[in-house]
Design an enzyme around this catalytic site. Structure first.
Site, PDB file in Angstrom:
ATOM      1  N   LYS A  22      -0.857  59.356  32.629  1.00  0.00           N
ATOM      2  CA  LYS A  22      -1.677  60.174  32.106  1.00  0.00           C
ATOM      3  C   LYS A  22      -1.346  60.030  30.269  1.00  0.00           C
ATOM      4  O   LYS A  22      -2.141  59.880  28.929  1.00  0.00           O
ATOM      5  CB  LYS A  22      -2.251  61.218  31.977  1.00  0.00           C
ATOM      6  CG  LYS A  22      -2.933  62.056  31.560  1.00  0.00           C
ATOM      7  CD  LYS A  22      -3.187  63.176  31.657  1.00  0.00           C
ATOM      8  CE  LYS A  22      -1.844  64.322  31.504  1.00  0.00           C
ATOM      9  NZ  LYS A  22      -1.450  65.106  30.917  1.00  0.00           N
ATOM     10  N   ASN A  23      -0.131  60.333  30.873  1.00  0.00           N
ATOM     11  CA  ASN A  23       0.580  60.165  29.225  1.00  0.00           C
ATOM     12  C   ASN A  23       0.712  59.201  27.972  1.00  0.00           C
ATOM     13  O   ASN A  23       0.987  59.618  27.103  1.00  0.00           O
ATOM     14  CB  ASN A  23       1.885  61.381  29.318  1.00  0.00           C
ATOM     15  CG  ASN A  23       1.183  62.919  29.177  1.00  0.00           C
ATOM     16  OD1 ASN A  23       0.188  62.706  29.960  1.00  0.00           O
ATOM     17  ND2 ASN A  23       2.221  63.182  29.555  1.00  0.00           N
ATOM     18  N   ARG A 121       2.334  75.710  21.631  1.00  0.00           N
ATOM     19  CA  ARG A 121       1.735  74.900  21.831  1.00  0.00           C
ATOM     20  C   ARG A 121       2.061  74.707  19.897  1.00  0.00           C
ATOM     21  O   ARG A 121       0.627  74.049  19.410  1.00  0.00           O
ATOM     22  CB  ARG A 121       0.371  74.075  22.609  1.00  0.00           C
ATOM     23  CG  ARG A 121       0.715  73.955  23.646  1.00  0.00           C
ATOM     24  CD  ARG A 121       2.058  73.813  24.298  1.00  0.00           C
ATOM     25  NE  ARG A 121       1.758  72.145  24.284  1.00  0.00           N
ATOM     26  CZ  ARG A 121       0.933  71.769  25.409  1.00  0.00           C
ATOM     27  NH1 ARG A 121       0.755  71.730  26.493  1.00  0.00           N
ATOM     28  NH2 ARG A 121       1.401  70.391  25.211  1.00  0.00           N
ATOM     29  N   ASP A 308       7.703  68.142  33.157  1.00  0.00           N
ATOM     30  CA  ASP A 308       5.798  68.357  33.832  1.00  0.00           C
ATOM     31  C   ASP A 308       5.705  68.476  35.405  1.00  0.00           C
ATOM     32  O   ASP A 308       4.791  67.980  36.404  1.00  0.00           O
ATOM     33  CB  ASP A 308       5.435  66.689  33.365  1.00  0.00           C
ATOM     34  CG  ASP A 308       4.255  67.009  32.267  1.00  0.00           C
ATOM     35  OD1 ASP A 308       4.460  68.619  31.911  1.00  0.00           O
ATOM     36  OD2 ASP A 308       4.130  66.146  31.454  1.00  0.00           O
ATOM     37  N   ARG A 400      -7.875  66.801  35.766  1.00  0.00           N
ATOM     38  CA  ARG A 400      -7.537  66.585  34.178  1.00  0.00           C
ATOM     39  C   ARG A 400      -6.472  65.351  34.522  1.00  0.00           C
ATOM     40  O   ARG A 400      -6.536  64.244  33.596  1.00  0.00           O
ATOM     41  CB  ARG A 400      -6.809  67.687  33.257  1.00  0.00           C
ATOM     42  CG  ARG A 400      -8.052  68.574  32.809  1.00  0.00           C
ATOM     43  CD  ARG A 400      -7.349  69.340  31.917  1.00  0.00           C
ATOM     44  NE  ARG A 400      -6.031  69.093  31.226  1.00  0.00           N
ATOM     45  CZ  ARG A 400      -5.159  69.692  31.250  1.00  0.00           C
ATOM     46  NH1 ARG A 400      -4.639  70.465  31.587  1.00  0.00           N
ATOM     47  NH2 ARG A 400      -3.847  68.692  30.127  1.00  0.00           N
TER      48      ARG A 400
END
Ligand code: UD1
Length: 424
Positions: A22-23, A121, A308, A400
């Site tokens: 995903k990243n 963030r 993560d 997600r």
């Protein structure tokens, strides 16, 4: 809304295939707009975040097709340079478009991401980096407005912040530097494999980047980029989550098509708990045990232990023999899952950026609430190991970032059902 209903206590066994990262996918899709030619990107996971990125690209004017884990993008029709709040609020990573957009159009207007449950963030490093390349950046009405009136100009950019390097700030500055005049040196660049994947994608497009994977990246600006065909790397966080799912149930699981080389710190910690781990070029195989040992974990930027995987590791360590101390050095407030794990019978005490995890003999099924993507995964893992039934609400967070999470786990012998939830 939907929830997972998990019947715990089933030992997982079998093989599972890792999806694309995903990243990597999000910044790579964003960077594809830096050419006017069509790109074809393979190994794309089917995730809510990817769908959101596709929607933003279409909003900007690109033609995108997303089928069979492949995205084809024709950016030639892009005629907008803004990302409104509706998109950014559901996916913070839409900030990955800031650098590519400035590189393409000379300007960009993005809603500010704001804080979230894992803590503040900030985007000061993104802004500082772009300013060093000659971009005027101001904040107005909750929007970052970037304008490179005099064009982008290479420079020396120091990108270290209070918490070390930043993945997406590095991605943004690197993208902008690729189409800048002259040479840019990024010092204190993030070294995450996903940043290297983006750099390799850009090089394939015609960018001149050296020092990929190191904290010092040099970029010689080029005039234009080509469209390319590219395949993204496997998702190391998904792979690690499945390793932990196997281990927490005392099962035997082989995670295929992953890159253990990207997972050194994680593999080291898991091995220290006593779980038997075998790795090959692109697989990790574990043999679970009945009683595993506690270990201390400190999350750090790559090649350190990834933040993560912190929540999932906490779930695993909540059943270890002994006391583990988990120190969160990337997002010091990222512990909201601790309280929910305690609802299942874990014994976790928070002390600022540290969690003291006193191992318990067993967890007991209960109703819990997912708060963010990785915290949701941690609660599912705990539910797999708990006695009885665990219900996890707000599982939309999971989709997600994990493709077919329940299906993949059920394939390994888990008992997870997706049901309608009354909790909103
Ligand atoms: C990326 C990942 C996310 C992961 C995180 C850390 C994507 C799409 N997301 O997010 O899954 O958890 O890296 O590995 O790739 N910081 C600043 N100023 C900034 C930017 C960041 O101080 O301008 C701080 C952050 O608050 C945090 C640390 O730097 O403490 C690292 O954050 P960063 O690497 O930027 O995270 P993201 O790139 O947003």
């Amino acid at each position: 809304m939907e929830k997972f209903v998990i019947q715990g206590g089933k030992k997982l066994k079998g093989e599972i295939i890792t999806s694309g990262a995903k990243n990597s996918v999000l910044p790579i899709l964003a960077a594809s707009i830096m050419s006017n030619k069509k790109s074809i990107i393979h190994n794309i996971p089917v995730l809510q975040d990817v769908k959101t990125m596709v929607k933003i690209l279409e909003y900007l004017g690109a033609k995108v097709s997303f089928k069979n884990h492949t995205v084809e993008i024709d950016p030639s029709g892009i005629n907008r340079y803004d990302a409104p709040y509706e998109f950014v609020k559901t996916m913070r990573a839409s900030i990955a478009l800031l650098g590519p957009m400035v590189a393409r159009s000379g300007k960009a207007q993005f809603s500010l991401p704001g804080g979230c449950v894992i803590g503040p963030r900030p985007i000061d490093l993104h802004i500082k980096g772009l300013q060093r390349l000659g971009v005027d950046v101001k904040i107005e009405d909750g929007y970052v407005i970037a304008d490179a009136k005099k064009g982008l100009k290479g420079n020396h950019v120091f990108l270290g912040g209070t918490f070390g390097s930043s993945v997406l700030a590095t991605a943004n500055v690197m993208c902008a530097a690729v189409l800048a005049k002259g040479t840019t040196i990024i010092e204190f660049a993030a070294c995450e494999p996903e940043v290297s994947d983006l750099a390799n994608f850009l090089v394939k497009m015609g960018a001149k980047i050296t020092g990929i994977g190191s904290p010092c990246i040099t970029i010689k600006g080029v005039k234009k980029l080509d469209g390319v065909e590219y395949s993204v790397i496997p998702d190391r966080i998904e792979a690690g989550t499945f390793v932990l799912a196997g281990a927490i149930t005392g099962g035997n699981v082989c995670v295929k098509k992953c890159q253990p080389f990207h997972m050194g710190a994680f593999i080291e910690r898991i091995t220290e708990t006593g779980v038997s781990v075998e790795t090959g070029k692109n697989f990790i195989s574990i043999k679970g045990i009945r009683e595993w040992k506690s270990v201390d974990v400190v999350t750090l930027a790559y090649p350190g232990f990834p933040t993560d995987l912190q929540a999932q590791m906490m779930a695993f360590l909540s059943l270890a023999d002994g006391v583990s101390v988990i120190t969160e050095k990337v997002f010091p407030e990222r512990f909201i899952h601790a309280g929910e794990l305690n609802r299942l019978g874990a014994n976790i005490q928070l002390d600022g950026p540290r969690a003291i995890v006193r191992g318990v003999k067993k967890l007991l099924g209960a109703r819990v609430m997912a708060s963010d993507l990785r915290a949701s995964a941690a609660l599912v893992l705990a539910g797999l190991a708990a006695d009885g039934t665990t219900e996890v609400s707000r599982i939309y967070h999971l989709f997600r970032g994990y493709e077919n999470f329940d299906k993949k786990l059920n394939q390994l012998g888990a008992d997870i059902k997706k049901e309608k939830d009354t909790i909103q």
